[in-house]
Design a protein around this motif. Structure first.
Motif, PDB file in Angstrom:
ATOM      1  N   LEU A  58       0.657  -1.322  -0.387  1.00  0.00           N
ATOM      2  CA  LEU A  58      -0.150  -0.507   0.146  1.00  0.00           C
ATOM      3  C   LEU A  58       0.959   1.246  -0.212  1.00  0.00           C
ATOM      4  O   LEU A  58       0.776   2.159  -0.853  1.00  0.00           O
ATOM      5  CB  LEU A  58      -0.837  -0.113   1.595  1.00  0.00           C
ATOM      6  N   ARG A  59       1.992   1.298   0.265  1.00  0.00           N
ATOM      7  CA  ARG A  59       2.559   2.948   0.521  1.00  0.00           C
ATOM      8  C   ARG A  59       3.421   2.905  -0.649  1.00  0.00           C
ATOM      9  O   ARG A  59       3.143   3.661  -0.892  1.00  0.00           O
ATOM     10  CB  ARG A  59       3.759   1.817   2.294  1.00  0.00           C
ATOM     11  N   ALA A  60       3.989   1.538  -1.245  1.00  0.00           N
ATOM     12  CA  ALA A  60       4.270   1.488  -2.320  1.00  0.00           C
ATOM     13  C   ALA A  60       3.838   2.137  -3.209  1.00  0.00           C
ATOM     14  O   ALA A  60       4.170   3.020  -4.139  1.00  0.00           O
ATOM     15  CB  ALA A  60       4.916   0.199  -3.001  1.00  0.00           C
ATOM     16  N   LEU A  61       2.493   1.994  -3.122  1.00  0.00           N
ATOM     17  CA  LEU A  61       1.161   2.148  -4.552  1.00  0.00           C
ATOM     18  C   LEU A  61       1.149   3.793  -3.880  1.00  0.00           C
ATOM     19  O   LEU A  61       0.468   4.759  -5.038  1.00  0.00           O
ATOM     20  CB  LEU A  61      -0.211   2.444  -4.236  1.00  0.00           C
ATOM     21  N   CYS A  62       0.856   4.799  -2.974  1.00  0.00           N
ATOM     22  CA  CYS A  62       0.796   5.783  -2.614  1.00  0.00           C
ATOM     23  C   CYS A  62       2.002   6.523  -3.026  1.00  0.00           C
ATOM     24  O   CYS A  62       2.092   7.730  -3.286  1.00  0.00           O
ATOM     25  CB  CYS A  62       0.578   5.562  -0.748  1.00  0.00           C
ATOM     26  N   LEU A  63       3.002   6.212  -2.323  1.00  0.00           N
ATOM     27  CA  LEU A  63       4.505   7.161  -3.240  1.00  0.00           C
ATOM     28  C   LEU A  63       4.660   6.973  -4.286  1.00  0.00           C
ATOM     29  O   LEU A  63       5.176   8.193  -4.196  1.00  0.00           O
ATOM     30  CB  LEU A  63       5.580   6.462  -1.917  1.00  0.00           C
ATOM     31  N   ASP A  64       4.173   6.129  -5.257  1.00  0.00           N
ATOM     32  CA  ASP A  64       4.084   6.538  -6.766  1.00  0.00           C
ATOM     33  C   ASP A  64       3.513   7.061  -7.381  1.00  0.00           C
ATOM     34  O   ASP A  64       3.794   7.671  -8.331  1.00  0.00           O
ATOM     35  CB  ASP A  64       4.015   5.259  -7.085  1.00  0.00           C
ATOM     36  N   LEU A  65       2.697   8.335  -6.469  1.00  0.00           N
ATOM     37  CA  LEU A  65       1.776   9.121  -6.343  1.00  0.00           C
ATOM     38  C   LEU A  65       2.423  11.091  -6.854  1.00  0.00           C
ATOM     39  O   LEU A  65       2.948  10.835  -5.830  1.00  0.00           O
ATOM     40  CB  LEU A  65       0.412   9.412  -6.209  1.00  0.00           C
ATOM     41  N   PRO A  66       1.977  11.806  -6.939  1.00  0.00           N
ATOM     42  CA  PRO A  66       2.911  12.757  -7.650  1.00  0.00           C
ATOM     43  C   PRO A  66       2.150  13.985  -6.177  1.00  0.00           C
ATOM     44  O   PRO A  66       1.847  13.625  -5.239  1.00  0.00           O
ATOM     45  CB  PRO A  66       2.296  14.396  -8.161  1.00  0.00           C
ATOM     46  N   GLU A  67       3.868  14.049  -5.340  1.00  0.00           N
ATOM     47  CA  GLU A  67       3.832  14.947  -3.884  1.00  0.00           C
ATOM     48  C   GLU A  67       3.395  14.252  -2.687  1.00  0.00           C
ATOM     49  O   GLU A  67       2.631  14.902  -2.182  1.00  0.00           O
ATOM     50  CB  GLU A  67       3.030  15.895  -4.339  1.00  0.00           C
ATOM     51  N   VAL A  68       2.682  12.865  -2.819  1.00  0.00           N
ATOM     52  CA  VAL A  68       2.666  11.935  -1.992  1.00  0.00           C
ATOM     53  C   VAL A  68       3.300  11.630  -0.386  1.00  0.00           C
ATOM     54  O   VAL A  68       4.678  12.055  -0.842  1.00  0.00           O
ATOM     55  CB  VAL A  68       2.002  10.839  -2.154  1.00  0.00           C
ATOM     56  N   VAL A  69       3.332  12.776   1.012  1.00  0.00           N
ATOM     57  CA  VAL A  69       4.162  11.627   1.482  1.00  0.00           C
ATOM     58  C   VAL A  69       3.380  11.385   2.674  1.00  0.00           C
ATOM     59  O   VAL A  69       2.155  11.262   2.849  1.00  0.00           O
ATOM     60  CB  VAL A  69       4.294  13.499   2.521  1.00  0.00           C
ATOM     61  N   GLU A  70       4.504  10.951   3.791  1.00  0.00           N
ATOM     62  CA  GLU A  70       3.325   9.989   4.879  1.00  0.00           C
ATOM     63  C   GLU A  70       4.039  10.711   5.943  1.00  0.00           C
ATOM     64  O   GLU A  70       4.601  11.092   5.923  1.00  0.00           O
ATOM     65  CB  GLU A  70       4.105   8.646   4.270  1.00  0.00           C
ATOM     66  N   ARG A  71       2.858   9.976   6.638  1.00  0.00           N
ATOM     67  CA  ARG A  71       3.298  10.546   8.204  1.00  0.00           C
ATOM     68  C   ARG A  71       2.103  10.132   9.218  1.00  0.00           C
ATOM     69  O   ARG A  71       0.868   9.023   8.157  1.00  0.00           O
ATOM     70  CB  ARG A  71       3.320  11.608   8.337  1.00  0.00           C
ATOM     71  N   PRO A  72       2.481   9.739   9.603  1.00  0.00           N
ATOM     72  CA  PRO A  72       1.877   9.209  11.281  1.00  0.00           C
ATOM     73  C   PRO A  72       0.025   9.983  11.646  1.00  0.00           C
ATOM     74  O   PRO A  72       0.292  11.495  11.453  1.00  0.00           O
ATOM     75  CB  PRO A  72       2.086   8.720  12.120  1.00  0.00           C
ATOM     76  N   SER A  73      -1.242   9.367  11.509  1.00  0.00           N
ATOM     77  CA  SER A  73      -2.588  10.250  11.913  1.00  0.00           C
ATOM     78  C   SER A  73      -2.729   9.072  12.435  1.00  0.00           C
ATOM     79  O   SER A  73      -3.075   8.591  12.242  1.00  0.00           O
ATOM     80  CB  SER A  73      -2.519  10.701  10.412  1.00  0.00           C
ATOM     81  N   HIS A  74      -2.997   9.505  13.527  1.00  0.00           N
ATOM     82  CA  HIS A  74      -3.741   8.660  14.793  1.00  0.00           C
ATOM     83  C   HIS A  74      -3.140   7.567  15.014  1.00  0.00           C
ATOM     84  O   HIS A  74      -3.977   6.479  15.184  1.00  0.00           O
ATOM     85  CB  HIS A  74      -5.506   8.933  14.104  1.00  0.00           C
ATOM     86  N   GLY A  75      -2.596   7.383  14.623  1.00  0.00           N
ATOM     87  CA  GLY A  75      -1.133   6.515  15.649  1.00  0.00           C
ATOM     88  C   GLY A  75      -1.012   5.286  14.236  1.00  0.00           C
ATOM     89  O   GLY A  75      -0.947   4.820  14.375  1.00  0.00           O
ATOM     90  N   GLU A  76      -1.877   5.868  12.901  1.00  0.00           N
ATOM     91  CA  GLU A  76      -1.364   5.196  11.722  1.00  0.00           C
ATOM     92  C   GLU A  76      -0.557   5.294  11.136  1.00  0.00           C
ATOM     93  O   GLU A  76      -0.810   6.446  10.490  1.00  0.00           O
ATOM     94  CB  GLU A  76      -3.184   4.320  11.385  1.00  0.00           C
ATOM     95  N   PRO A  77       0.320   4.636   9.658  1.00  0.00           N
ATOM     96  CA  PRO A  77       0.551   5.239   8.863  1.00  0.00           C
ATOM     97  C   PRO A  77      -1.080   5.957   7.446  1.00  0.00           C
ATOM     98  O   PRO A  77      -1.597   5.619   7.570  1.00  0.00           O
ATOM     99  CB  PRO A  77       1.248   3.925   7.415  1.00  0.00           C
TER     100      PRO A  77
END
Length: 133
Positions: free
Chosen positions: A17-36
């Protein structure tokens, strides 16, 4: 579901799931409510991982086109559900602790991105060569 992939280990759903999301333009990951959680431009949420956060299931929640939540949850409740907190806004819950079709998950992630992204990023996405998930 056609093309189901049932061979992944316990951490693979998050990694995929992380790879799919981060493959899109200007996407960043950070925790929210304890979850990626994945944000467009660091501000607009479009996908949230749910690792037994509100029940005993592994899933993700994503923005969805109008009517998609109702259609998918009625047609396939084994794979889709109305998530708490954001379900009333039309967001879709997708179980990851059942066999899933990762090409379909990729489409859902892309649709979630399109539901939230500004026009500038949609133009950028449409100009890029087609990617497979």
């Amino acid at each position: 579901m056609a093309g189901e992939d049932t061979t992944e280990c316990a951490t693979a759903p998050l990694d995929r799931l992380r790879a799919l999301c981060l493959d899109l333009p200007e996407v960043v990951e950070r925790p929210s409510h304890g979850e990626p959680t994945w944000f467009i431009g660091g501000k607009k949420t479009f996908v949230m991982f749910a690792d037994r956060h509100h029940d005993d299931r592994v899933a993700f929640w994503c923005a969805a086109a109008p009517g998609a939540q109702e259609h998918l949850t009625a047609a396939d409740p084994e794979h889709y559900f109305r998530p708490p907190y954001v379900g009333h806004r039309g967001w879709l819950g997708v179980y990851l602790d059942v066999p899933v079709d990762w090409a379909e998950i990729g489409e859902l992630v892309s649709e979630a991105y399109r539901a939230v992204a500004p026009a500038r990023l949609l133009r950028q996405l449409d100009a890029e060569p087609s990617q497979s998930g």
